[in-house]
Design an enzyme around this catalytic site. Structure first.
Site, PDB file in Angstrom:
ATOM      1  CG  HIS A  88      -0.231  -0.224   2.526  1.00 61.37           C
ATOM      2  ND1 HIS A  88       0.104  -1.487   2.954  1.00 61.37           N
ATOM      3  CD2 HIS A  88       0.210   0.617   3.475  1.00 61.37           C
ATOM      4  CE1 HIS A  88       0.711  -1.411   4.127  1.00 61.37           C
ATOM      5  NE2 HIS A  88       0.807  -0.137   4.465  1.00 61.37           N
ATOM      6  CG  HIS A 122       0.914   5.167   4.390  1.00 68.34           C
ATOM      7  ND1 HIS A 122       0.218   5.025   5.561  1.00 68.34           N
ATOM      8  CD2 HIS A 122       1.696   4.065   4.295  1.00 68.34           C
ATOM      9  CE1 HIS A 122       0.572   3.878   6.151  1.00 68.34           C
ATOM     10  NE2 HIS A 122       1.471   3.282   5.400  1.00 68.34           N
TER      11      HIS A 122
HETATM   12  P1  5GP Z   1       2.027   0.207   7.269  1.00 69.81           P
HETATM   13  O1  5GP Z   1       2.803   0.523   8.520  1.00 69.81           O
HETATM   14  O2  5GP Z   1       1.836  -1.277   7.063  1.00 69.81           O
HETATM   15  O3  5GP Z   1       2.588   0.916   6.069  1.00 69.81           O
HETATM   16  O4  5GP Z   1       0.620   0.875   7.477  1.00 69.81           O
HETATM   17  C1  5GP Z   1      -0.548   0.197   7.786  1.00 69.81           C
HETATM   18  C2  5GP Z   1      -1.584   1.262   8.042  1.00 69.81           C
HETATM   19  O5  5GP Z   1      -2.835   0.616   8.124  1.00 69.81           O
HETATM   20  C3  5GP Z   1      -1.394   2.047   9.343  1.00 69.81           C
HETATM   21  O6  5GP Z   1      -1.274   3.423   9.043  1.00 69.81           O
HETATM   22  C4  5GP Z   1      -2.638   1.723  10.159  1.00 69.81           C
HETATM   23  O7  5GP Z   1      -3.119   2.851  10.862  1.00 69.81           O
HETATM   24  C5  5GP Z   1      -3.618   1.272   9.105  1.00 69.81           C
HETATM   25  N1  5GP Z   1      -4.584   0.280   9.552  1.00 69.81           N
HETATM   26  C6  5GP Z   1      -4.366  -0.771  10.377  1.00 69.81           C
HETATM   27  N2  5GP Z   1      -5.489  -1.497  10.530  1.00 69.81           N
HETATM   28  C7  5GP Z   1      -6.433  -0.894   9.755  1.00 69.81           C
HETATM   29  C8  5GP Z   1      -7.817  -1.181   9.495  1.00 69.81           C
HETATM   30  O8  5GP Z   1      -8.404  -2.147   9.989  1.00 69.81           O
HETATM   31  N3  5GP Z   1      -8.474  -0.330   8.659  1.00 69.81           N
HETATM   32  C9  5GP Z   1      -7.848   0.751   8.088  1.00 69.81           C
HETATM   33  N4  5GP Z   1      -8.590   1.527   7.299  1.00 69.81           N
HETATM   34  N5  5GP Z   1      -6.561   1.057   8.316  1.00 69.81           N
HETATM   35  C10 5GP Z   1      -5.865   0.241   9.143  1.00 69.81           C
END
Ligand code: 5GP
Length: 143
Positions: free
Chosen positions: A102, A104
């Site tokens: 993903h 952000h």
């Molecule tokens: P990563 O650190 O993997 O790049 O980011 C994962 C993101 O997913 C984090 O910013 C976290 O806040 C978000 N996130 C975690 N669980 C959920 C969820 O159940 N729904 C949504 N919409 N975002 C989530």
């Protein structure tokens, strides 16, 4: 590491978990982060399964970043932001928490510091309002 079909974003894609969707096309899906670092913090994912930057098919990565490029200015406008930051993490030591690739899109506001990643769960009504604003802007600007 193999792709885990039960990761949260795979469940969101299958409609097994709720999400505040802001955009969807045949190949990509975007929704609000539930623990936003700033107002309007959004996530863009491919519909095809891939863990991270090394795992994703190059064509899928191109499609994904194209959606990021199209969506970012629409989110900035809808949220009244002053700019935006793109983040993308690969592997737990780099900060990746969800193992479906993903990007952000983090809107930035003058003199407003970022919250720490995944720190505070946002209120449902605030997420719903922000998603509404972005969807309206998407309808006007992208369709
Ligand atoms: P990563 O650190 O993997 O790049 O980011 C994962 C993101 O997913 C984090 O910013 C976290 O806040 C978000 N996130 C975690 N669980 C959920 C969820 O159940 N729904 C949504 N919409 N975002 C989530």
């Amino acid at each position: 590491m193999t792709y885990d079909d039960n990761n949260i974003f795979a469940k969101i894609l299958r409609g097994e978990m709720p999400a505040h969707k802001i955009y969807e096309d045949d190949e990509t899906f975007a929704f609000l982060d539930i623990m936003p670092r700033s107002k309007g913090h959004s996530l863009v994912i491919p519909k095809t399964p891939a863990i991270n930057m090394l795992d994703v098919a190059p064509d899928d990565l191109c499609t994904l970043i194209r959606t990021v490029q199209r969506l970012a200015p629409v989110i900035v406008e809808a949220m009244g932001a002053d700019g935006f930051m793109i983040q993308q993490f690969n592997g737990a030591p780099a900060g990746q928490m969800v193992f479906h690739i993903h990007f952000h899109i983090v809107p930035r506001y003058i003199d407003v510091p970022l919250k720490h990643a995944a720190s505070d769960m946002e209120q449902e009504d605030i997420l719903a309002t922000n998603a509404d604003k972005i969807r309206t802007a998407v309808e006007t600007r992208l369709k």
